[in-house]
Every structure is written in structure tokens, then in C-alpha cells.
Design a protein around this motif. Structure first.
Motif, PDB file in Angstrom:
ATOM      1  N   TYR A 132       0.838  -1.206   0.000  1.00 27.44           N
ATOM      2  CA  TYR A 132       0.000   0.000   0.000  1.00 27.44           C
ATOM      3  C   TYR A 132       0.875   1.259   0.000  1.00 27.44           C
ATOM      4  CZ  TYR A 132      -4.109  -2.752   1.485  1.00 27.44           C
ATOM      5  OH  TYR A 132      -5.152  -3.647   1.568  1.00 27.44           O
ATOM      6  N   ASP A 133       0.515   2.255  -0.826  1.00 26.62           N
ATOM      7  CA  ASP A 133       1.227   3.543  -0.802  1.00 26.62           C
ATOM      8  C   ASP A 133       0.876   4.302   0.468  1.00 26.62           C
ATOM      9  OD1 ASP A 133       2.334   3.079  -3.203  1.00 26.62           O
ATOM     10  OD2 ASP A 133       0.757   4.096  -4.347  1.00 26.62           O
ATOM     11  N   GLU A 134      -0.428   4.335   0.755  1.00 31.56           N
ATOM     12  CA  GLU A 134      -0.863   4.940   2.005  1.00 31.56           C
ATOM     13  C   GLU A 134      -1.947   4.048   2.582  1.00 31.56           C
ATOM     14  OE1 GLU A 134      -4.317   8.144   0.938  1.00 31.56           O
ATOM     15  OE2 GLU A 134      -2.278   8.901   0.966  1.00 31.56           O
ATOM     16  N   TRP A 146      -5.182   3.874   5.232  1.00 29.66           N
ATOM     17  CA  TRP A 146      -6.155   4.503   6.131  1.00 29.66           C
ATOM     18  C   TRP A 146      -6.803   3.407   6.961  1.00 29.66           C
ATOM     19  CZ3 TRP A 146      -7.168   9.591   7.087  1.00 29.66           C
ATOM     20  CH2 TRP A 146      -6.616  10.533   6.186  1.00 29.66           C
ATOM     21  N   LYS A 203      -4.529   7.936   9.022  1.00 29.39           N
ATOM     22  CA  LYS A 203      -3.561   7.559   7.987  1.00 29.39           C
ATOM     23  C   LYS A 203      -2.307   7.093   8.720  1.00 29.39           C
ATOM     24  CE  LYS A 203      -1.258   9.588   4.011  1.00 29.39           C
ATOM     25  NZ  LYS A 203      -1.095  10.854   3.283  1.00 29.39           N
ATOM     26  N   ILE A 218      -0.203   9.582  10.776  1.00 27.43           N
ATOM     27  CA  ILE A 218       0.253  10.695   9.937  1.00 27.43           C
ATOM     28  C   ILE A 218      -0.832  11.770   9.876  1.00 27.43           C
ATOM     29  CG2 ILE A 218       0.996  11.302   7.578  1.00 27.43           C
ATOM     30  CD1 ILE A 218       1.645   8.122   7.402  1.00 27.43           C
ATOM     31  N   ASN A 240       1.353   4.310   8.914  1.00 30.18           N
ATOM     32  CA  ASN A 240       2.355   3.464   8.257  1.00 30.18           C
ATOM     33  C   ASN A 240       2.068   1.997   8.573  1.00 30.18           C
ATOM     34  OD1 ASN A 240       4.025   5.452   7.077  1.00 30.18           O
ATOM     35  ND2 ASN A 240       4.873   5.921   9.093  1.00 30.18           N
ATOM     36  N   HIS A 241       2.545   1.119   7.694  1.00 25.72           N
ATOM     37  CA  HIS A 241       2.203  -0.298   7.890  1.00 25.72           C
ATOM     38  C   HIS A 241       2.766  -0.867   9.187  1.00 25.72           C
ATOM     39  CE1 HIS A 241       6.144  -1.933   6.647  1.00 25.72           C
ATOM     40  NE2 HIS A 241       6.175  -0.921   5.819  1.00 25.72           N
TER      41      HIS A 241
END
Ligand code: BEZ
Length: 187
Positions: A18-20, A22, A86, A38, A88-89
Motif C-alpha cells: 500500500y502507498d498509504e 487509512w 492515515k 500521519i 504506516n504499515h
């Protein structure tokens, strides 16, 4: 399905793709934010309602006397309001452990307060998990919650903190507020 869902969650989704990311919180994630994020916004998802239908053996109850905590049940036409983060993994190492008692991550569209809809994740405990308790009357749910506590504290405080957080964002959830009212009358 086993109680501990950490390994299943890890194998089901490769979050590094995933880029971002949620994450939508509808329960303790709204008020117990013990992870880095974030960005955060009020948000809602559609087609689900909050219910105190999941057993808690590790936070708000014990294996002998499980408490009751939230999961989501499919509910056509309904909106469930909460908070989106939002993230990070890396935070899922922590959250998968925190929410390991029957919750699996699922993808869902999240409607953010700025009218954007993003692809996101929720933790959902479905009826096939070993800790699932299911539907009961408001009185029976409140009685079980009133009599339960676990390593994270009194089960009723989970309800009170959630209800306060929903009020703070001007949201009404009849199920949560009914349980809260019944608990207050028992206190
Ligand atoms: C939540 O607040 O979204 C949540 C509720 C139950 C388990 C995991 C997360």
C-alpha cells in the motif's frame, strides 16, 4: 477460527504493497490512540452498525468471565461514524497484537470529512470467531458489561469512554447510548 488472529492477519494482506494506509476506528481506536499516525479525520463507513457482540477475554474480561466489546454487523443503509487514521504499515504489528482476540482486517471504503472516499481497513470480528458472543438484549449486554473487568480495566469504562468520544464528535449511536444509560442506572 482460533482466538489469536495475528498470524491470519499477517498472511491475508501484504501491507507493504500500500502507498498509504487509512484505518477506520469505530471503537477503542477512537479514544485509545496508542499508535503513531500521519493524519486523522472524522469519518464514516456505510453498511455496518456497531454492536457489543464480541467477547473480550484479554482486555475487558477474562477467559472465565468474558466482557463484551464492539464489532460491526452488516446493516443495509446504515452509516457508522468514527475516526480515520492515515498510518504506516508498521503500526499493524502493534494493533494486530492489541486486537488479536478474533479480529481480522478487512478492506472497506472510508468516507472522510473532506468528502474524499479512500480505500481503508477495519478490524472486524465475525460470527465464526471463537470469542464471538452475538446478539442479546440491551439489559443482558449491560449486565455482562457491568460485571466484567480485565487487564485493560472495567468493561463499563470501555462503554463510557466510547460514548464520551462519540458525543465529542457530535455523533449519536443508539446502541451505544442505550447500553451506557442502562449501565449508569446500575452504577
Ligand atoms: C476499532 O476501534 O475500530 C476497533 C474495535 C474493535 C477491535 C479493533 C478495532
Amino acid at each position: 477460527m482460533a482466538f489469536d488472529t495475528q498470524a491470519i492477519n499477517k498472511s491475508r494482506q501484504n501491507l507493504t504493497d500500500y502507498d498509504e494506509i487509512w484505518l477506520f476506528g469505530y471503537g477503542s481506536l477512537i479514544y485509545k490512540v496508542d499508535f503513531e499516525f500521519i493524519a486523522s479525520e472524522y469519518a464514516y463507513i456505510t453498511g455496518f452498525s456497531r454492536r457489543f457482540w464480541q467477547g473480550s477475554h484479554d482486555h475487558r474480561g477474562t477467559p472465565e468471565y468474558p466482557g463484551r466489546v464492539l464489532t460491526l454487523t452488516p446493516s443495509s443503509g446504515e452509516r457508522c461514524f468514527g475516526r480515520a487514521f492515515k498510518v504506516n504499515h508498521e503500526v499493524f504489528e502493534h494493533l494486530d497484537h492489541r486486537e488479536k482476540n478474533g479480529y481480522l482486517r478487512h478492506e472497506i471504503p472510508i468516507h472522510l470529512s473532506d468528502n474524499r472516499t479512500v480505500k481503508g481497513l477495519i478490524y472486524l470480528a465475525s460470527p465464526d470467531n471463537a470469542a464471538y458472543l452475538g446478539e442479546a438484549s440491551i439489559k443482558d449486554i449491560a449486565t455482562q458489561i457491568f460485571n466484567s473487568s480485565g487487564p485493560s480495566g472495567l468493561n463499563r469504562d470501555y462503554v463510557y469512554e466510547l460514548a464520551a468520544a462519540l458525543r465529542e464528535q457530535d455523533e449519536v449511536d443508539e446502541h451505544v447510548f442505550e447500553i451506557e444509560k442502562t449501565l449508569v442506572a446500575m452504577d
